[in-house]
Design an enzyme around this catalytic site. Structure first.
Site, PDB file in Angstrom:
ATOM      1  CE1 TYR A 149      43.500  37.663  41.211  1.00 33.39           C
ATOM      2  CE2 TYR A 149      45.611  38.204  41.047  1.00 33.39           C
ATOM      3  CZ  TYR A 149      44.374  38.699  41.037  1.00 33.39           C
ATOM      4  OH  TYR A 149      44.129  39.953  40.754  1.00 33.39           O
ATOM      5  CG  ASP A 244      49.535  32.920  35.261  1.00 32.13           C
ATOM      6  OD1 ASP A 244      50.445  33.782  34.933  1.00 32.13           O
ATOM      7  OD2 ASP A 244      48.629  33.528  35.957  1.00 32.13           O
ATOM      8  CE  LYS A 276      53.185  39.132  39.953  1.00 25.46           C
ATOM      9  NZ  LYS A 276      52.331  39.989  41.089  1.00 25.46           N
TER      10      LYS A 276
HETATM   11  N1  PLP Z   1      48.901  35.673  37.031  1.00 27.44           N
HETATM   12  C1  PLP Z   1      49.638  35.533  38.085  1.00 27.44           C
HETATM   13  C2  PLP Z   1      50.339  34.071  38.715  1.00 27.44           C
HETATM   14  C3  PLP Z   1      49.780  36.747  39.226  1.00 27.44           C
HETATM   15  O1  PLP Z   1      50.449  36.370  40.330  1.00 27.44           O
HETATM   16  C4  PLP Z   1      49.265  37.619  39.105  1.00 27.44           C
HETATM   17  C5  PLP Z   1      49.138  38.895  39.936  1.00 27.44           C
HETATM   18  O2  PLP Z   1      49.711  38.829  40.991  1.00 27.44           O
HETATM   19  C6  PLP Z   1      48.389  37.755  37.566  1.00 27.44           C
HETATM   20  C7  PLP Z   1      48.290  36.904  36.907  1.00 27.44           C
HETATM   21  C8  PLP Z   1      47.715  39.363  37.478  1.00 27.44           C
HETATM   22  O3  PLP Z   1      48.672  40.268  37.081  1.00 27.44           O
HETATM   23  P1  PLP Z   1      48.546  41.789  37.106  1.00 27.44           P
HETATM   24  O4  PLP Z   1      48.183  41.952  38.821  1.00 27.44           O
HETATM   25  O5  PLP Z   1      49.532  42.497  36.658  1.00 27.44           O
HETATM   26  O6  PLP Z   1      47.238  41.917  36.524  1.00 27.44           O
END
Ligand code: PLP
Length: 447
Positions: A149, A244, A276
């Site tokens: 995700y 990511d 985060k």
């Molecule tokens: N990338 C990863 C690996 C994530 O775990 C998340 C959210 O949990 C995101 C991107 C998206 O981040 P946001 O919820 O701050 O938009």
């Protein structure tokens, strides 16, 4: 602020009813709604250290930690003091500020990126990284893995097409087919699928994006050498490797997952996304990478990207203070706490006869109620969701707030002390027995 509901209805229930009348599903992000486990989400009034207090006055040990950011626990006094001091100077100017320079320097010092740009959410970070990869390479195709995700970016809310190495279809209504027709979705940890996709489309692929260690289908670590293989495959075809680290960055280890095995495997991403922990509990995220690539961004280069609140002084102050406090001791503590909880959970589930698999990536872990190791999204979907729901509610009733979904990582913090850990350990045996009494239903995964 205390909330007194009318009559004897629990305050969380009363607030949930009000929330549902004015907000879809009563929540501002779907997993909070408890749809996967049933029941009413607890509305949290305050949090301190490892503990949440709900609007009814119940206390819970927090194993969500705001889905990762709260590495130091809630309301850490030094983070609060820095934020309080920053707020008195105003909250947003729309001009450059010192905290954003210092946070960028801290990230550049600790990670493989040479330059970094701030945004306000992980979604924005991945969306911007992909745009930059496309702008830099002059190519359009993006490769991602099923079960990874990357936020709710249209092009990444995609499901695999009809066969391996065929273009994706929208993963949700509202995403036009044109947004996913340049996305390839492959099975995770599958080198053959990656090789095949690059053999077929290599000269059209702008980038491959992967969670450095997936945590969004539960924790599914990359098999040894997998990230290095991805980096090399991208290099061989002139595509960018986008790691990511929104979840893993400064959480799985002092750097991120790159820091865990980068030196061993020798892989370096071209672009990295963060979020985060680096926002210290505020809306801040970032993407960064090699200077040569980052300099293609506006205003230095032609690839447009912007944000009213990007690099906000309060958020960057919270993030900077958090990263400065995230010492080796913090990671050692979280690691030790995670080991204790993992061991105890496994023992309790074994004693109750519940099939389970514990999977980790650095300090991150999750427990699948399944009898086979999980190496990709199809494996993850074999988890017993009904048993997890029973396990979850038993833990909640005993004062432990687990993620309300079987497909999430469990997060600990440096504030999880003996009292918090003991509360978790004491709750596990009954929760495992509750899971044992409810086993047997494996349904489709959440996405
Ligand atoms: N990338 C990863 C690996 C994530 O775990 C998340 C959210 O949990 C995101 C991107 C998206 O981040 P946001 O919820 O701050 O938009």
């Amino acid at each position: 602020m205390p909330y007194d509901p009318p009559g004897s209805v629990p305050a969380s229930e009363a607030l949930f009813a009000r929330a549902k009348a004015v907000t879809p599903g009563g929540v501002n992000s779907p997993v909070r709604a408890f749809n996967a486990v049933g029941g009413t989400p607890r509305f949290i009034r305050s949090a301190q250290g490892a503990w949440l207090t709900d609007v009814d006055g119940n206390e819970y040990v927090d194993l969500i930690c705001s889905w990762g950011p709260m590495l130091l626990g809630h309301a850490h006094p030094e983070v609060l003091a820095a934020v309080q001091a920053a707020v008195t100077r105003g909250t947003s100017y729309g001009t450059p500020t010192q905290p954003e320079v210092e946070l960028a320097e801290e990230i550049v010092r600790r990670t493989p990126v040479e330059e970094v740009r701030f945004v306000s959410s992980g979604t924005e970070a991945t969306m911007s990284a992909i745009r930059l990869a496309r702008g830099f390479t002059g190519r359009d195709v993006v490769v991602k893995f099923a079960g990874c995700y990357h936020g709710h970016v249209d092009a990444l809310l995609a499901s695999a097409g009809s066969g391996l190495a065929t273009f994706a279809v929208p993963g949700t209504p509202g995403v036009p087919a044109s947004s996913t027709e340049l996305t390839l979705v492959l099975p995770y940890n599958d080198r053959d699928a990656v090789a095949k996709a690059f053999a077929e489309y290599g000269d059209r692929i702008a980038c491959l994006i992967t969670e450095a260690a997936p945590g969004n289908m539960g924790v599914v670590p990359p098999e040894p050498g997998f990230n290095a293989f991805l980096a090399q495959t991208c290099r061989d075809h002139g595509a960018l490797f986008v790691s990511d680290e929104v979840m893993t960055g400064f959480r799985a280890s002092k750097q991120g997952h790159w820091g865990l095995d980068g030196k061993v495997e020798g892989w370096v991403p071209d672009l990295v996304t963060f979020g985060k922990v680096m926002g210290g509990g505020f809306p801040a995220a970032a993407f960064g990478g090699r200077a040569e690539i980052m300099r293609r961004l506006s205003p230095e280069g032609p690839v447009y990207q912007a944000g009213t609140l990007s690099g906000n002084p309060i958020a960057t102050t919270a993030g900077l203070t958090t990263l400065r406090l995230a010492t080796d001791e913090v990671y050692a503590h979280v690691d030790a706490a995670a080991s204790t909880v993992k061991r105890a959970a496994a023992e309790a589930l074994t004693a109750a006869g519940v099939p389970h698999v514990v999977q980790s990536a650095g300090t991150m872990f999750s427990i699948f109620l399944s009898d086979t190791p999980v190496r990709c999204f199809d494996d993850a979907r074999r988890t017993d969701e009904k048993a997890y729901a029973a396990f979850f509610h038993s833990m909640l009733d005993q004062g432990v707030y687990l993620p309300p979904s079987a497909y999430e990582a469990w997060f600990l913090s440096s504030a999880h002390d003996e009292r918090a850990i003991d509360t978790i350990l004491a709750a596990l045996p009954a929760a495992a027995r509750a899971a044992a009494a409810s086993t047997g239903s494996t349904t489709e995964g959440r996405r």
